[in-house]
Design an enzyme around this catalytic site. Structure first.
Site, short mmCIF file in Angstrom:
data_model
loop_
_atom_site.label_atom_id
_atom_site.label_comp_id
_atom_site.label_asym_id
_atom_site.label_seq_id
_atom_site.Cartn_x
_atom_site.Cartn_y
_atom_site.Cartn_z
N TYR A 163 0.81 -1.23 0.00
CA TYR A 163 0.00 0.00 0.00
C TYR A 163 0.84 1.27 0.00
O TYR A 163 2.05 1.23 0.10
CB TYR A 163 -1.04 0.00 1.11
CG TYR A 163 -0.65 -0.05 2.57
CD1 TYR A 163 0.65 0.05 3.01
CD2 TYR A 163 -1.65 -0.17 3.54
CE1 TYR A 163 0.96 0.03 4.36
CE2 TYR A 163 -1.35 -0.20 4.88
CZ TYR A 163 -0.04 -0.10 5.29
OH TYR A 163 0.26 -0.13 6.63
N GLU A 164 0.15 2.39 -0.18
CA GLU A 164 0.77 3.71 -0.39
C GLU A 164 1.67 3.71 -1.63
O GLU A 164 2.70 4.37 -1.67
CB GLU A 164 1.58 4.15 0.85
CG GLU A 164 0.79 4.20 2.13
CD GLU A 164 -0.47 5.04 2.03
OE1 GLU A 164 -0.55 5.89 1.12
OE2 GLU A 164 -1.37 4.84 2.84
N GLY A 165 1.26 2.98 -2.66
CA GLY A 165 2.05 2.84 -3.88
C GLY A 165 2.95 1.63 -3.75
O GLY A 165 3.86 1.63 -2.91
#
Length: 597
Positions: free
Chosen positions: A438-440
């Site tokens: 997550y978060e890229g």
């Protein structure tokens, strides 16, 4: 579950002895952040994490969050812990005093964040997302929005989220479908569905402030047409307090591999009233403020969970008896030797220790840059911003990939017991597994580093960091004990630039070369960056030993771990270099259909 003990000695070694945070605090005008005050804050923060959050970790994993008709209930004790966190002033530690914060440096907030995530990664998501929302509103909101939302977020009465992802659009935000229709009163009607929204619904605060990416009906195509909106769960009334319910509902929560006590929500917006933050069609720029904050926090999760795993593994390795040492009994009075005498167990423990302490140094170095970016010296702030832009994807990806390796090793040291829930080691692996995603995803971070930050700046951002390494190596070239390691860092630092140039030349002919090399390039970059930081730590440790420190064991351990890093972990750069230079041809030979054969 391993008992978490905040590593305050190592934290203060970095902040006080290696990076001299106190001097930075003075330079940026944070005169209240004296070493004594910082020490007291960290000690109290450690108590809260060890005594309040850590005991909730295993039960939170087993109980998870519960959803019923749009209402989400967090595990037992979570709401009370958050109230205690807010009452203790932790939520506004590094927030702007103009909106109720304490105004302490960002680095101190990140140090507290390390302990929070290490003691309870799921619980940490709730204030973590709030701090990200606060950063975006502080940077891009109007003064009225700051007074309405930022003050209550800082107080902890309200919490925040960021709503980017949609069912059909993960990383590709240019194809989002959520719509924002202008209304006569200047607001916007927001309609659409967002998924994977951490802390999107819960029972820990009076109100939840969603920052939502959406497009106006006539917006330009792609990412150029994205705007950012504040969409509160309860609309502020005339006094600014939570009033009428907005048309935003949690449709369900996800059932996940890890961080089970963090509510991961499907959020449905059905003509919900939203308020533009920043400029129209500039929403992605605004959201990047929040995303970069979140990416640093995610990198810290790799460190935090790795630290907890290491603490459990060390205690187990000292106590667990199994076989005799190959070089003869080390505990002849016992039926077998503790497993810490075995070379392979030591390999695993030292790998964990080296990555944890190296990642902590990387995180704190980056945190110091965050402080400097907020300083009054414009030239220094701009230089810090460039270094932050370069290091953020490395922090996020390298620290989470190695954090996952560390938690896996911690479970491995326990053998079969590591696979059993009662010891808690497998939970740390499960909780850490989301961090590279997550978060890229880490693949996206690698593309960001190589494609946008390095090649996109014509090498400027890379040179900003390699110059720092070069100057350090020049100063330490004749260090009596460390000059061999310094020479190796000099070689790698030069090789870094040569590798970059080679990839850049190849990419001019074939853009796929960037994607083919990016992950190995990022990992190479992470290992070299950590080598520089390990040498900075080693120089300080050797100086303390030369001065006759009464903490010789601590400093000797630093030097021994530095040696291990250079001998056993830094050589991984050879494999990453070779792979990064291999090009894209081998990746692109198969057709899509051939993968299914």
């Amino acid at each position: 579950m391993p008992d978490y003990k905040a590593p305050l000695r190592d934290m203060r070694f970095l902040s006080d002895e290696v990076f001299d945070f106190a001097a930075t605090y003075q330079a940026i005008g944070a005169t209240d952040a004296t070493p004594d005050m910082v020490g007291a804050i960290l000690e109290e923060g450690a108590k809260f994490c060890e005594q309040v959050l850590a005991p909730l970790n295993r039960n939170g994993d087993e109980e998870g969050c519960q959803w019923q008709d749009g209402v989400v209930t967090t595990p037992k004790g979570f709401k009370e812990a958050f109230a205690q966190y807010v009452e203790g002033g932790w939520n506004g530690l590094a927030a702007d005093p103009a909106y109720g914060g304490q105004g302490l440096p960002s680095s101190l907030g990140l140090m507290m964040g390390e302990m929070v995530a290490a003691s309870n990664a799921s619980w940490a998501m709730y204030p973590g997302l709030t701090h990200g929302a606060m950063s975006a509103i502080h940077a891009h909101g109007s003064e009225e929005q700051k007074q309405t939302y930022l003050t209550r977020l800082t107080e902890g009465r309200w919490t925040g989220t960021m709503c980017l992802t949609e069912p059909h659009a993960g990383t590709d935000l240019g194809i989002i479908k959520t719509r924002a229709v202008p209304q006569a009163d200047g607001s916007y009607a927001i309609t659409g569905t967002k998924i994977f929204i951490s802390a999107g619904e819960h029972d820990m605060s009076e109100n939840i402030v969603h920052l939502v990416l959406a497009k106006l009906p006539d917006a330009p195509a792609g990412t150029k047409g994205i705007s950012l909106f504040i969409v509160p769960k309860f609309l502020p009334n005339a006094e600014g307090e939570a009033g009428e319910r907005n048309a935003v509902v949690c449709g369900s929560i996800e059932h996940k591999m890890g961080i089970k006590a963090s509510a991961t929500c499907v959020m449905n917006f059905d003509g919900a009233k939203g308020f533009l933050i920043g400029e129209l069609n500039k929403g992605l720029n605004c959201m990047f403020t929040m995303m970069n904050h979140a990416r640093l926090g995610t990198g810290m999760q790799g460190l935090s969970l790795g630290e907890t795993s290491y603490q459990g593994a060390v205690r187990y390795a000292i106590e667990r008896l199994q076989m005799r040492s190959l070089s003869g009994p080390k505990a002849p009075e016992k039926p077998a030797d503790p497993i810490i005498v075995h070379p392979d167990v030591r390999r695993m423990l030292l790998t964990m220790k080296a990555f944890n302490e190296g990642n902590r140094a990387l995180a704190y170095f980056t945190a110091q840059l965050l402080d400097l970016s907020h300083g009054q010296d414009a030239e220094q702030a701009a230089e810090a911003e460039d270094l932050l832009a370069f290091l953020t994807p490395i922090c996020k990806a390298f620290m989470t990939d190695t954090g996952l390796e560390v938690t896996n090793l911690g479970m491995q040291i326990f053998g079969g017991h590591g696979f059993i829930r009662e010891w808690g080691m497998e939970q740390l692996v499960r909780d850490c597994r989301i961090a590279p995603i997550y978060e890229g995803t880490n693949g996206i971070q690698a593309l960001d580093l190589l494609g946008r930050k390095v090649l996109g700046s014509q090498g400027k951002l890379l040179r900003g960091f390699t110059r720092i390494v070069h100057k350090f190596c020049q100063a330490q070239a004749e260090h009596p004990q460390l000059k061999g390691h310094v020479a190796e860092l000099v070689r790698l630092n030069q090789q870094w630039g040569e590798l970059t140039q080679q990839i850049g030349m190849a990419a001019m002919k074939n853009p796929d070369e960037v994607g083919a090399a990016s992950v190995d390039y990022l990992m190479y970059s992470g290992y070299v960056a950590q080598a520089y930081l390990w040498l900075r730590m080693a120089v300080v440790a050797q100086a303390r030993l030369d001065a006759g420190s009464d903490e010789a064991a601590f400093y000797q351990a630093k030097l021994a771990t530095c040696d291990f890093y250079f001998q056993r972990l830094l050589p991984r750069t050879v494999a990453h270099l070779t792979a990064a230079k291999a090009g894209s041809e081998g990746l692109m030979k198969l057709s899509a259909e051939q993968f299914a054969l």
